[in-house]
Design a protein around this motif. Structure first.
Motif, mmCIF file in Angstrom:
data_model
loop_
_atom_site.group_PDB
_atom_site.id
_atom_site.type_symbol
_atom_site.label_atom_id
_atom_site.label_comp_id
_atom_site.label_asym_id
_atom_site.label_seq_id
_atom_site.Cartn_x
_atom_site.Cartn_y
_atom_site.Cartn_z
ATOM 1 N N GLY A 34 65.374 59.057 147.569
ATOM 2 C CA GLY A 34 65.250 59.549 146.194
ATOM 3 C C GLY A 34 66.540 60.167 145.684
ATOM 4 O O GLY A 34 66.830 60.156 144.486
ATOM 5 N N LYS A 36 70.331 59.994 145.047
ATOM 6 C CA LYS A 36 71.099 58.768 144.817
ATOM 7 C C LYS A 36 72.602 58.929 145.044
ATOM 8 O O LYS A 36 73.177 59.993 144.812
ATOM 9 N N ILE A 74 64.274 65.555 145.898
ATOM 10 C CA ILE A 74 63.277 65.121 144.913
ATOM 11 C C ILE A 74 61.928 64.845 145.581
ATOM 12 O O ILE A 74 60.876 65.108 145.001
ATOM 13 N N ALA A 81 54.400 65.070 143.427
ATOM 14 C CA ALA A 81 55.331 64.697 142.362
ATOM 15 C C ALA A 81 54.806 65.165 141.009
ATOM 16 O O ALA A 81 54.930 64.466 140.010
ATOM 17 N N GLN A 86 58.465 66.689 136.266
ATOM 18 C CA GLN A 86 58.116 65.299 136.568
ATOM 19 C C GLN A 86 57.009 64.812 135.635
ATOM 20 O O GLN A 86 57.030 63.670 135.169
ATOM 21 N N TRP A 89 58.522 64.278 132.288
ATOM 22 C CA TRP A 89 59.388 63.083 132.338
ATOM 23 C C TRP A 89 58.572 61.817 132.073
ATOM 24 O O TRP A 89 59.013 60.930 131.350
ATOM 25 N N VAL A 90 57.388 61.764 132.673
ATOM 26 C CA VAL A 90 56.540 60.576 132.483
ATOM 27 C C VAL A 90 55.953 60.592 131.073
ATOM 28 O O VAL A 90 56.021 59.602 130.349
ATOM 29 N N GLY A 98 66.646 54.716 135.215
ATOM 30 C CA GLY A 98 66.048 55.665 136.141
ATOM 31 C C GLY A 98 66.929 56.129 137.279
ATOM 32 O O GLY A 98 66.571 57.058 137.990
ATOM 33 N N SER A 102 66.530 61.331 139.303
ATOM 34 C CA SER A 102 66.217 62.303 140.363
ATOM 35 C C SER A 102 67.174 63.483 140.266
ATOM 36 O O SER A 102 66.771 64.642 140.354
ATOM 37 N N ILE A 105 66.432 65.664 137.257
ATOM 38 C CA ILE A 105 65.234 66.495 137.464
ATOM 39 C C ILE A 105 65.559 67.656 138.414
ATOM 40 O O ILE A 105 65.140 68.795 138.176
ATOM 41 N N ILE B 218 59.890 56.543 139.102
ATOM 42 C CA ILE B 218 61.230 57.092 138.894
ATOM 43 C C ILE B 218 61.202 58.619 138.973
ATOM 44 O O ILE B 218 62.027 59.234 139.650
ATOM 45 N N ALA B 219 60.223 59.236 138.314
ATOM 46 C CA ALA B 219 60.165 60.702 138.300
ATOM 47 C C ALA B 219 59.894 61.278 139.687
ATOM 48 O O ALA B 219 60.299 62.397 139.992
ATOM 49 N N SER B 220 59.215 60.516 140.538
ATOM 50 C CA SER B 220 58.928 61.016 141.887
ATOM 51 C C SER B 220 60.052 60.700 142.862
ATOM 52 O O SER B 220 60.035 61.167 143.998
ATOM 53 N N GLY B 221 60.998 59.889 142.446
ATOM 54 C CA GLY B 221 62.092 59.494 143.336
ATOM 55 C C GLY B 221 61.708 58.378 144.295
ATOM 56 O O GLY B 221 62.470 58.039 145.191
ATOM 57 N N ALA B 223 60.915 55.153 143.436
ATOM 58 C CA ALA B 223 61.305 53.803 143.005
ATOM 59 C C ALA B 223 62.434 53.301 143.902
ATOM 60 O O ALA B 223 63.389 54.035 144.167
#
Lengths: 152, 750
Positions: A34, A36, A74, A81, A86, A89-90, A98, A102, A105, B218-221, B223
């Motif tokens: 998660g 990056k 994350i 989550a 989060q 965000w959704v 995307g 992470s 957030i 994506i929000a949970s990381g 993906a």
């Protein structure tokens, strides 16, 4: 020589070389993807994690430097989550590709912990991550929304 | 009847006839919907396949397979929405995955049709053909589900209604869910495809604005982007290609790094080694995916590979690109070229021979630099190559092309390639050429028995780009008595791989200016170029709209009024409508203090020079320039005409994102060259705006003409933001801005 790391409340060990950046230990050695890889020079913020509650860029941080520290990624931000960020965000359809989100957030979560009701300017300073898709207006709105949720 | 309902049913039947109900899969396992969300290549098991595009699981989850990869634009979600409209399904049950390119090949092009937007696995989801297809997929499945329920109840199908993934026998109130009859429905063939409802009866499209289906992952990381692929036994490779594009590896010393921790091998990619392409008859060009000379270090972990690559002694032969010692040489070559006639005439209308003798001439030269797409996810991909097969996991904008490239590089039959599409960390044109898939397979094929994750560092991604080309252009016009251009000569000089959108297809070029000549000169600049958000348009939009502003100024006419006059008679109200809407919303013409100004610009993306086609965008920038030259952008007001829209929220965010992209391009981006090598490599030298740098962006919907099309929104803003800002700087300071990026200009007006 194995290093012990406290990540998301769990103690994990890694045989990574102590000079390896935390980012790559998380991703390659511990399989937590998660967080990056974006730039490798602590510029873009895609690799942001919390170290003892502080938003920290992990791509230039040798893992040896954080042995014993509380690290949150994350994956460990909220049990399901469902951190208000989060959720916001959704609900607000923030992400485009995307990839940077992470890190966004995580930077925002650290900010809200220290400053539950940030101004636009506070957000600009604390969440200075790079997003190439241009999600900034939505990111900002979602942080304000999450701040509202957390206060009520 | 509108265009969308006017579906070509015969064509649809041809493409579905290949599989029909024959590929029905029995219910073998519970669905694993979460895995599908995060790992798009892992299809949920079980369920019934109603068509290649659609499976319904026993738990009512509906999996839609989409041939337009999600790259942040919402293309996959939009396809699921379009299907939902006719399927009458419950949106909360809808999921998406990439249509498998390998299946398309094995099943005789089941997801593609020759010609038009259905021909390939890339692009957007709202072309007329793609929308019709998705609507028909939904309608067809709905009718088969109704027929299955009717058969189970032994009632006439006319007594069955479908809504929210539920089938109801109206007279008795009995119900069945889609999942309960999906297996039976999959075996049903309709005598005739159902007609589609008219747009006026749409309940979901045009109304609902759900978050993208990718949002929770994506929000949970969770993906899985290309960078996040983890395959058992996987090793990593750090890649370096010839720093001068087209150069060749001269020598290296593998022994210097072979004993470093984790290092497995040092691998050479030789573009000249023989490759068996006898089995490659790709339906698209692979010319942009040629191999480059490269070296890679393979190690157990990426960091080990990267450190060893850093330590590896390597020498390169530069080749012809090495002749460009300085960036100034390249700039000068293009600016010199436009002082002479071009080698190719792109457009010739009327007669401009009297231009130089005209009473009022406006002339200016413009310049835009090389720029990189700078996707947030650096280039990467994972492949396992055996003697006769390839499996690849890749973040692609064009998976079908990626499959063919993989086959070509590995020398295997294309039906032996499995291409797994991942989440994509930004595209903007960078991931459509397949050269990244090429390099991944080129490295992986030399590692026996283990999948290899090949990663470009950020610097490698930037320096091995497919750039927005450097363009210099001259514009020269004769103004008539009314102040409008009567004759226009424009010449552009650029490196290989130019695009001319926004120049050859502008309404000014094709209709509104009576005498036009456009010439080009292609120079050998030896740098690889490619599509970058709004190719061609991202340069010519700036140049043309700045020049029109210069003409307005020379004629002493307000820039808004000037454009409206120039567009008189152009049979597309979207142009004047967008201009007026942006101007009205921005308070065009209001009194501003010294040092502040407003600028306006308008352009069209993808209309091909035809009225009521593509997307027209107008922007007004409101800026302030201090006497010391500091630029502050107060607001961008944007109005547009796509015809109609199907998802207001999606349009809003894409226009915002496109505006920010265009803003950054105009303000910040430039790659320079030294000794044939790209100098900039990372965010420290190639700045991308952050949250605090972004002005207020107002997207206005009042310019929509209502014309029957759903044109695209991702690329259009990039052509107008730069000229709107430049024209505003002129209004504020009297200084004309003719080259990008603006951050390198001195705007001091003290």
């Amino acid at each position: 020589m194995a290093l012990e790391l406290k990540i998301n409340g769990t103690t994990l060990t890694t045989d990574a070389d102590p000079s390896t950046p935390l980012l790559w230990v998380l991703r390659d050695h511990l399989g937590m993807t998660g967080t990056k890889f974006g730039c490798g020079i602590a510029q873009c913020g895609a690799c942001t994690v919390h170290v003892n509650g502080m938003a920290t860029r992990s791509c230039q941080l040798p893992v040896a430097a954080v042995a014993g520290a509380d690290i949150t990624t994350i994956e460990g931000l909220a049990p399901n989550a469902d951190h208000p960020l989060q959720t916001a965000w959704v609900e607000m359809n923030v992400a485009q590709c995307g990839y940077c989100q992470s890190g966004m957030i995580m930077a925002a979560a650290a900010l809200l912990k220290q400053n539950p009701k940030p101004t636009d300017q506070d957000i600009n300073v604390a969440v200075n991550n790079v997003c190439r898709c241009g999600t900034y207006p939505r990111v900002k709105a979602a942080i304000h929304k999450a701040a509202g949720t957390m206060q009520s | 009847m509108n265009k969308i309902t006017n579906v070509n049913r015969r064509q649809f039947l041809i493409s579905t006839a290949v599989v029909g109900g024959a590929f029905t899969i029995g219910i073998t396992a519970a669905s694993d919907a979460d895995a599908a969300l995060t790992k798009p290549w892992e299809s949920p098991k079980g369920g019934a396949e109603l068509s290649p595009w659609l499976s319904i699981m026993p738990d009512d989850t509906i999996m839609v397979r989409v041939a337009t990869p999600e790259i942040g634009n919402g293309a996959m979600t939009q396809t699921a929405m379009t299907i939902t409209e006719e399927l009458e399904s419950d949106w909360s049950k809808m999921q998406v995955e990439g249509a498998p390119a390998d299946r398309n090949l094995k099943e005789n092009g089941v997801y593609t049709q020759a010609g038009g937007s259905l021909a390939y696995f890339a692009g957007r989801s709202t072309t007329d053909a793609r929308m019709k297809l998705a609507l028909q997929v939904g309608a067809s499945a709905r009718e088969r589900l109704k027929a299955a329920a009717a058969a189970q109840w032994k009632v006439p199908v006319a007594e069955v209604t479908a809504a929210k993934s539920m089938l109801t026998h109206t007279p008795t109130g009995r119900t069945l869910t889609y999942g309960q009859v999906a297996v039976k429905a999959a075996a049903i063939k309709l005598k005739e495809e159902p007609a589609l409802k008219p747009q006026s009866e749409w309940k979901f499209l045009g109304h609902a604005t759900p978050a993208k289906l990718s949002a929770p992952a994506i929000a949970s990381g969770s993906a899985v982007f290309g960078m996040d692929v983890r395959v058992p036994g996987m090793v990593y490779a750090a890649l370096r290609q010839s720093p001068v594009h087209g150069g060749k590896l001269k020598s290296f010393d593998a022994s210097a790094v072979k004993k470093m921790p984790g290092v497995i091998d040092v691998i050479v990619v030789d573009p000249d080694e023989p490759r068996d392409t006898s089995k490659i008859k790709a339906p698209m060009t692979l010319a942009g995916a040629m191999p480059q000379s490269a070296i890679a270090v393979v190690a157990e972990h990426y960091w080990q590979a990267a450190k060893a690559l850093e330590a590896l002694p390597v020498e390169w032969t530069d080749g012809p690109g090495g002749q460009w010692k300085t960036y100034k040489q390249m700039r000068d070559a293009t600016t010199d070229a436009i002082s002479k006639p071009g080698s190719k005439v792109m457009v010739e209308r009327g007669d401009i021979s009297g231009l130089d003798k005209s009473a009022k001439i406006v002339e200016a030269d413009y310049f835009t630099p090389y720029s990189d797409q700078m996707t947030m996810e650096p280039l990467n991909g994972t492949a396992l190559v055996t003697a006769d097969s390839v499996e690849i996991w890749h973040p692609s904008q064009h998976p079908e092309q990626g499959l063919w490239v993989a086959a070509a590089e590995a020398g295997v039959s294309p039906d032996k390639v499995k291409f797994n599409q991942t989440y994509v960390g930004g595209g903007f044109g960078r991931r459509v050429f397949g050269n990244d898939s090429r390099m991944v397979v080129a490295v992986a094929k030399k590692v026996q028995g283990r999948p290899v994750h090949v990663i470009w560092s950020r610097e490698e991604s930037v320096r091995q780009g497919r750039y927005r080309p450097l363009v210099a252009a001259k514009f020269k016009a004769a103004l008539g008595a009314n102040g409008l251009p009567e004759m226009l000569l424009s010449r552009a000089a650029l490196g290989e791989g130019g695009y001319f959108i926004g120049w050859i297809d502008s309404p000014y070029t094709v209709a509104q200016i009576k005498n036009v000549r456009l010439e080009t000169q292609t120079l050998p600049l030896h740098l690889l170029t490619g599509p970058y958000r709004g190719p061609g348009y991202n340069s010519f939009g700036f140049m043309y709209e700045t020049f029109i502003d210069e003409c307005a100024s020379a004629a002493g006419i307000d820039p808004l009024e000037y454009r409206l006059k120039l567009l008189e008679g152009w049979p597309d109200s979207g142009w004047s409508g967008s201009l007026k809407e942006a101007a009205k919303q921005a308070g065009w013409g209001k009194k501003l203090p010294k040092g502040m100004g407003q600028g306006i610009a308008i352009a069209n993306w993808a209309g091909g020079g035809k009225p009521q086609s593509g997307t027209t965008v107008a922007a007004v920038a409101t800026v302030e320039v201090s006497s010391a030259g500091e630029l502050k952008i107060h607001a961008l007001d944007i109005a547009f005409d796509t015809g109609r829209i199907v998802n207001k929220d999606a349009v809003q965010v894409q226009l915002e994102g496109g505006a920010i992209f265009g803003l950054n391009m105009a303000m910040n981006e430039e790659l320079t060259i030294a000794n044939g090598r790209v100098v900039e490599g990372n965010y420290d030298t190639y700045p991308i705006m952050r949250m605090g740098d972004v002005p207020k962006i107002n997207i206005h919907f009042g310019g929509l003409s209502g014309h029957d099309r759903f044109s695209e929104v991702g690329e259009p803003p990039v052509g107008v933001i730069g000229p709107a800002i430049g024209n505003a700087i002129f209004a504020a300071t009297g200084q004309r801005v003719r080259s990008q990026p603006f951050r390198k200009l001195d705007l001091n007006w003290a």
